[in-house]
Design an enzyme around this catalytic site. Sequence first.
Site, mmCIF file in Angstrom:
data_model
loop_
_atom_site.group_PDB
_atom_site.id
_atom_site.type_symbol
_atom_site.label_atom_id
_atom_site.label_comp_id
_atom_site.label_asym_id
_atom_site.label_seq_id
_atom_site.Cartn_x
_atom_site.Cartn_y
_atom_site.Cartn_z
ATOM 1 N N ARG A 144 1.723 1.584 -5.873
ATOM 2 C CA ARG A 144 1.801 0.627 -4.766
ATOM 3 C C ARG A 144 0.443 0.025 -4.404
ATOM 4 O O ARG A 144 0.356 -0.870 -3.580
ATOM 5 C CB ARG A 144 2.378 1.323 -3.531
ATOM 6 C CG ARG A 144 3.778 1.824 -3.742
ATOM 7 C CD ARG A 144 4.293 2.497 -2.493
ATOM 8 N NE ARG A 144 4.465 1.558 -1.415
ATOM 9 C CZ ARG A 144 5.562 0.852 -1.215
ATOM 10 N NH1 ARG A 144 6.578 0.991 -2.013
ATOM 11 N NH2 ARG A 144 5.637 0.009 -0.206
ATOM 12 N N ASN A 193 0.231 -0.079 6.209
ATOM 13 C CA ASN A 193 0.621 -1.003 5.151
ATOM 14 C C ASN A 193 1.030 -2.292 5.847
ATOM 15 O O ASN A 193 1.895 -2.264 6.711
ATOM 16 C CB ASN A 193 1.807 -0.403 4.377
ATOM 17 C CG ASN A 193 2.291 -1.290 3.251
ATOM 18 O OD1 ASN A 193 1.628 -2.257 2.880
ATOM 19 N ND2 ASN A 193 3.445 -0.949 2.708
ATOM 20 N N GLY A 194 0.391 -3.414 5.499
ATOM 21 C CA GLY A 194 0.730 -4.666 6.164
ATOM 22 C C GLY A 194 -0.515 -5.296 6.748
ATOM 23 O O GLY A 194 -1.630 -4.934 6.396
ATOM 24 N N HIS A 240 8.556 -31.954 -26.805
ATOM 25 C CA HIS A 240 8.248 -32.826 -25.671
ATOM 26 C C HIS A 240 6.875 -32.502 -25.074
ATOM 27 O O HIS A 240 6.566 -32.938 -23.970
ATOM 28 C CB HIS A 240 9.342 -32.698 -24.605
ATOM 29 C CG HIS A 240 10.692 -33.092 -25.122
ATOM 30 N ND1 HIS A 240 11.038 -34.404 -25.366
ATOM 31 C CD2 HIS A 240 11.761 -32.348 -25.494
ATOM 32 C CE1 HIS A 240 12.273 -34.447 -25.847
ATOM 33 N NE2 HIS A 240 12.726 -33.208 -25.936
ATOM 34 N N GLU A 278 10.735 -14.544 -19.537
ATOM 35 C CA GLU A 278 10.493 -13.154 -19.159
ATOM 36 C C GLU A 278 9.504 -12.499 -20.122
ATOM 37 O O GLU A 278 8.626 -11.735 -19.711
ATOM 38 C CB GLU A 278 11.832 -12.387 -19.128
ATOM 39 C CG GLU A 278 11.729 -10.878 -19.077
ATOM 40 C CD GLU A 278 10.952 -10.338 -17.888
ATOM 41 O OE1 GLU A 278 10.665 -11.105 -16.950
ATOM 42 O OE2 GLU A 278 10.587 -9.146 -17.923
ATOM 43 N N CYS A 327 0.891 -1.154 0.000
ATOM 44 C CA CYS A 327 0.000 0.000 0.000
ATOM 45 C C CYS A 327 0.927 1.201 0.000
ATOM 46 O O CYS A 327 2.119 1.060 0.252
ATOM 47 C CB CYS A 327 -0.847 0.076 1.264
ATOM 48 S SG CYS A 327 -2.040 -1.264 1.435
ATOM 49 N N LYS A 348 5.996 -10.577 -19.106
ATOM 50 C CA LYS A 348 5.705 -9.199 -19.489
ATOM 51 C C LYS A 348 4.362 -9.105 -20.197
ATOM 52 O O LYS A 348 3.540 -8.250 -19.905
ATOM 53 C CB LYS A 348 6.838 -8.699 -20.396
ATOM 54 C CG LYS A 348 7.247 -7.295 -20.287
ATOM 55 C CD LYS A 348 8.065 -6.887 -19.088
ATOM 56 C CE LYS A 348 7.672 -7.455 -17.774
ATOM 57 N NZ LYS A 348 8.668 -7.529 -16.764
ATOM 58 N N GLU A 396 1.302 -10.028 -17.756
ATOM 59 C CA GLU A 396 0.932 -9.137 -16.656
ATOM 60 C C GLU A 396 0.307 -7.834 -17.111
ATOM 61 O O GLU A 396 -0.508 -7.272 -16.395
ATOM 62 C CB GLU A 396 2.096 -8.886 -15.694
ATOM 63 C CG GLU A 396 3.194 -8.002 -16.222
ATOM 64 C CD GLU A 396 4.307 -7.778 -15.209
ATOM 65 O OE1 GLU A 396 4.040 -7.728 -14.006
ATOM 66 O OE2 GLU A 396 5.466 -7.644 -15.631
ATOM 67 N N LYS A 422 3.456 -3.262 -7.267
ATOM 68 C CA LYS A 422 4.833 -3.088 -7.722
ATOM 69 C C LYS A 422 5.838 -3.906 -6.917
ATOM 70 O O LYS A 422 6.702 -4.554 -7.478
ATOM 71 C CB LYS A 422 5.204 -1.597 -7.702
ATOM 72 C CG LYS A 422 6.636 -1.296 -8.147
ATOM 73 C CD LYS A 422 6.880 -1.690 -9.590
ATOM 74 C CE LYS A 422 8.282 -1.440 -10.052
ATOM 75 N NZ LYS A 422 8.593 -2.214 -11.273
ATOM 76 N N TRP A 454 -4.224 -1.415 -1.310
ATOM 77 C CA TRP A 454 -4.265 -2.689 -2.042
ATOM 78 C C TRP A 454 -4.916 -3.647 -1.062
ATOM 79 O O TRP A 454 -4.278 -4.094 -0.113
ATOM 80 C CB TRP A 454 -2.828 -3.098 -2.369
ATOM 81 C CG TRP A 454 -2.680 -3.970 -3.562
ATOM 82 C CD1 TRP A 454 -2.350 -3.565 -4.824
ATOM 83 C CD2 TRP A 454 -2.821 -5.393 -3.634
ATOM 84 N NE1 TRP A 454 -2.295 -4.649 -5.661
ATOM 85 C CE2 TRP A 454 -2.572 -5.775 -4.964
ATOM 86 C CE3 TRP A 454 -3.140 -6.391 -2.718
ATOM 87 C CZ2 TRP A 454 -2.630 -7.092 -5.390
ATOM 88 C CZ3 TRP A 454 -3.200 -7.709 -3.142
ATOM 89 C CH2 TRP A 454 -2.941 -8.040 -4.466
#
Length: 630
Positions: A61, A132-133, A531, A508, A35, A512, A515, A625, A106
């Site tokens: 955030r 936050n938490g 395979h 990667e 957050c 990208k 998301e 993030k 969040w």
Amino acid sequence: MAEDVTGTPGRLGSGACDVKGVPRLHHLHYHARMCGIFGYAGKRTDAGVIAIEGLKNLEYRGYDSWGIASKCGGELLIEKNIGAIGEIKSEDFSGRCSLSVAHTRWATHGGVTQRNAHPHLSEDGSIAVVHNGIVENYLELRRDLKAKGHTFLSETDTEVIPHLIEEELKKSGDFAEAVRSACMNFDGRYAILALHTKSNMLVAARTGSPLIIGVERNAGHAAASGYFIASDIPAFIKHTRVVQYLDDGEMAATNGRSISFMDICTGESRAKREIKITYRLEQAQKGDYEHFMLKEIMDQKESVARAVNQDEGEIRTIAEAIRRAKGTFLVGCGTAAKACMAAEYFFSVIAEHHVNFAPASEFKMFHHFLKPDSLLIVVSQSGETADVLEAMRVARDKGAKVLAIVNVEGSTIDRDADYTLLINAGPERAVASTKALTGQLAVLLLIAYALSERLKDGKTLLLESASAINDMLNPRFVERLEELAEKIHENDDLYIIGKSWNYPMALESAIKIQEVSYVHAEGFAGGELKHGPIALIEKGSPCIVLTGADEALQDILSNAQELKARGAMIIGVGPQKFEVFDEWIKVPEAGTAQAILNIIPIQALAYFLAVKRGKNPDMPRNLAKSVTVK
Ligand code: M6R
């Protein structure tokens, strides 16, 4: 025998204050959610406006809901809303306000509603808290507080905090002390910022999630004129570059004229040094770009060169430490993990040296192999990722040393590591990591060259590559990727293959694209297709093939042929054009640095796929993030 790697709950009670009064990381669960917190106390009278501006710079955030509380002309004004941070309605926030707290959320406990948005208030309304938490034992605390007559308006764990502080305040009459004793009752990792209208104070406490203090001074004055307290520096960098970091287990209390720091467990005061932040304000802003993600992709014109610009002596020392270590382990999460995986290839091909990669969340399964003379290299953009911190704890418990490769200076990982190399990418705000990855790859490649006693060659190659990136990211190149996105954005599935260091880049690429565009993308090692995954290929399936002018080339081209024979549309990415490609994205040739260049067009493609599909690439659903949750 290994210690329990999950740790015990992070109550800051006597159990956690056993070592010099410092709450130890290994006593804590990593459960904090991301957050954004912002607060101001000082001489300014626009504390409400500053808070909203600051909050907008923290929106990456969390963006479920937001809220602000500001003391304006003796009254506590509050505004909360769901969704992205808007403008505050009340004009009252613009003047006579010198104390504020604000929050972008969040959600974890309690749905996304206006009622659940922070700040939350004490029974008498004089204490406003943002958090936050997670307060893991909030149900128990809420029950006790209800029995004492407290009423709760939200479903959040946070709301117990102002109520408990209020109870403690009745005992001591001292606001900072009340926050401190309330903290002793919370289980979990958190950052708390509490405003008290009666004493005109802000008190911050940290046991996991970051909190940084910005110190403002009027020109020519030694005394401070105000203090900002936030989860990240971009929130206040417009006002000051002088910062003080709150460490785990510490609190700060300010009335806007001075600030004091203390240990949460013992109450002992702590000295703090001031640090000057060097990055430019524009680096933390969007400028003319529509989204941070595109801005940060374009930043790679310069950021790779900054990453390469390391002290050669330090790089050689690190290479020597790797050479001597009885086992070198590389860990990171998500995109940073893909940098670690690519480095496994760099170290093998360039230096013929074996290192062990594991995603940070899997690392504890390998703790048996750690010795006091082992080395753990952790890679992280934010420097706050819980799984990485946990891996560090596992390594430390075995007496191993930790080298951190991070972007955010002063982050928890930076400060907890034995040694840090900064990649100097500048602030990365978009949830999708782009310029941090290429900086991480550059630093890891440089170390691999140092390990093979060819640091100068590595540096030359990387600086040439940085300059090639500068040329490559021209408007025509970016337009070409937008055109390609236009062609394929309606496809629901997309596949990417690579070999050698292009294999982690294929993984990667998939992250990208997934998301930000929510397209189902999957990356494979080219040789693995036959395979299993090749069964997914249908006529027209877009398949990206990452190539380089290297020993893996013929194999990956054969894999491309296998895909083409099943009707796939082949999009080649690399320095040479081949007949098998239906589309070709030309990337300059870069030898062992090819992975760094190849990933950049995919970042841009992911960006344009998101935009074409009507998604906001800076705020992907369900993500934040920095993932401070285990
Ligand atoms: O801050 P970190 O580099 O430690 O973060 C690790 C991952 O959470 C991060 O790379 C994540 O996978 C990104 N959203 C990917 O773009």
